[in-house]
Design a protein around this motif. Structure first.
Motif, PDB file in Angstrom:
ATOM      1  N   UNK A  77      -3.854   5.429  -5.610  1.00 23.77           N
ATOM      2  CA  UNK A  77      -3.092   4.335  -6.312  1.00 23.77           C
ATOM      3  C   UNK A  77      -1.513   4.604  -5.839  1.00 23.77           C
ATOM      4  N   UNK A  78      -1.141   5.695  -5.539  1.00 22.89           N
ATOM      5  CA  UNK A  78       0.327   5.887  -5.213  1.00 22.89           C
ATOM      6  C   UNK A  78       0.511   6.177  -3.677  1.00 22.89           C
ATOM      7  N   UNK A  79      -0.550   6.418  -2.893  1.00 25.09           N
ATOM      8  CA  UNK A  79      -0.505   6.730  -1.422  1.00 25.09           C
ATOM      9  C   UNK A  79       0.144   5.666  -0.668  1.00 25.09           C
ATOM     10  N   UNK A  80       1.020   5.924   0.082  1.00 25.91           N
ATOM     11  CA  UNK A  80       1.467   4.894   1.104  1.00 25.91           C
ATOM     12  C   UNK A  80       1.609   3.342   0.493  1.00 25.91           C
ATOM     13  N   UNK A  81       2.511   3.433  -0.402  1.00 29.95           N
ATOM     14  CA  UNK A  81       2.838   2.018  -1.040  1.00 29.95           C
ATOM     15  C   UNK A  81       3.470   0.846  -0.064  1.00 29.95           C
ATOM     16  N   UNK A  82       4.173   1.525   0.933  1.00 24.78           N
ATOM     17  CA  UNK A  82       4.965   0.405   1.936  1.00 24.78           C
ATOM     18  C   UNK A  82       3.956  -0.116   2.637  1.00 24.78           C
ATOM     19  N   UNK A  83       2.820   0.863   3.334  1.00 25.17           N
ATOM     20  CA  UNK A  83       1.856   0.623   4.219  1.00 25.17           C
ATOM     21  C   UNK A  83       1.015  -0.569   3.561  1.00 25.17           C
ATOM     22  N   UNK A  84       0.531  -0.039   2.190  1.00 19.91           N
ATOM     23  CA  UNK A  84      -0.157  -1.083   1.182  1.00 19.91           C
ATOM     24  C   UNK A  84       0.350  -2.283   1.199  1.00 19.91           C
ATOM     25  N   UNK A  85       1.691  -2.564   0.926  1.00 21.74           N
ATOM     26  CA  UNK A  85       2.363  -3.658   0.669  1.00 21.74           C
ATOM     27  C   UNK A  85       2.447  -4.443   2.120  1.00 21.74           C
ATOM     28  N   UNK A  86       2.363  -3.655   3.137  1.00 19.91           N
ATOM     29  CA  UNK A  86       2.488  -4.493   4.465  1.00 19.91           C
ATOM     30  C   UNK A  86       1.107  -5.121   4.589  1.00 19.91           C
TER      31      UNK A  86
END
Length: 185
Positions: A77-86
């Protein structure tokens, strides 16, 4: 267990550039860094603070199954939030999302049409507005029923109506008895 929500999350997880930590001690250390302390992690995972400290120091390596599942879920749930958002932003603005499903799909239409629901295996590219609606609904905590309704509307427009070129009199698409569901970015 949320079939639609889990499938959307799995599609986003495929965009990760690095694998998430695998072992329980590494996952626990990652959560401690993210949450800035062992007390917060202990409350999150519903274990004692001392247990968290023992995982961080590699004194415990193998958690019980329920704790392992919670730990893995919280890390992902918390891993690579910026990659997930992109990945979500790209799908919602330019790329769209692909749905691969095997389900009973039918529709409500005027008398004399073949509207019987039947088992279909569809792989359909949905346009960015539907990807945005799916991700927004997921972020707001929508359940499977609401996500299923959004997917049914998307299939109605893209698959049955061919973006307004045919079947203009369709009223509603029924999307039930889902055997398989997978989203891709």
């Amino acid at each position: 267990m949320s079939m639609f929500g889990d499938s959307l999350d799995a599609a986003v997880h495929k965009a990760f550039t690095r694998p998430a930590p695998k072992g329980a001690p590494a996952q626990m250390r990652y959560l401690v860094r993210q949450m800035k302390g062992t007390r917060a992690v202990a409350q999150l995972l519903r274990v004692s603070q001392r247990t968290v400290e023992r995982y961080v120091k590699d004194q415990i390596k193998k958690p019980r199954p329920d704790l392992a599942a919670r730990l893995e879920g919280e890390v992902k749930k918390r891993w690579q939030p910026q990659v997930r958002a992109r990945a979500r932003r790209t799908a919602a603005t330019t790329g769209g999302i692909v749905i691969d499903t095997r389900a009973r799909i039918g529709y409500t239409a005027p008398v004399g049409t073949t509207d019987e629901g039947r088992l279909r295996h569809l792989t359909v590219a949905l346009p960015p507005p539907y990807a945005a609606r799916l991700f927004d609904a997921r972020e707001q905590g929508a359940g499977d029923q609401q996500l299923q309704q959004i997917a049914a509307e998307a299939l109605k427009e893209v698959y049955f109506q061919d973006s307004g070129r045919r079947a203009g009199s369709l009223e509603e698409v029924r999307f039930t008895d889902i055997e398989h569901l997978e989203f891709g970015l």
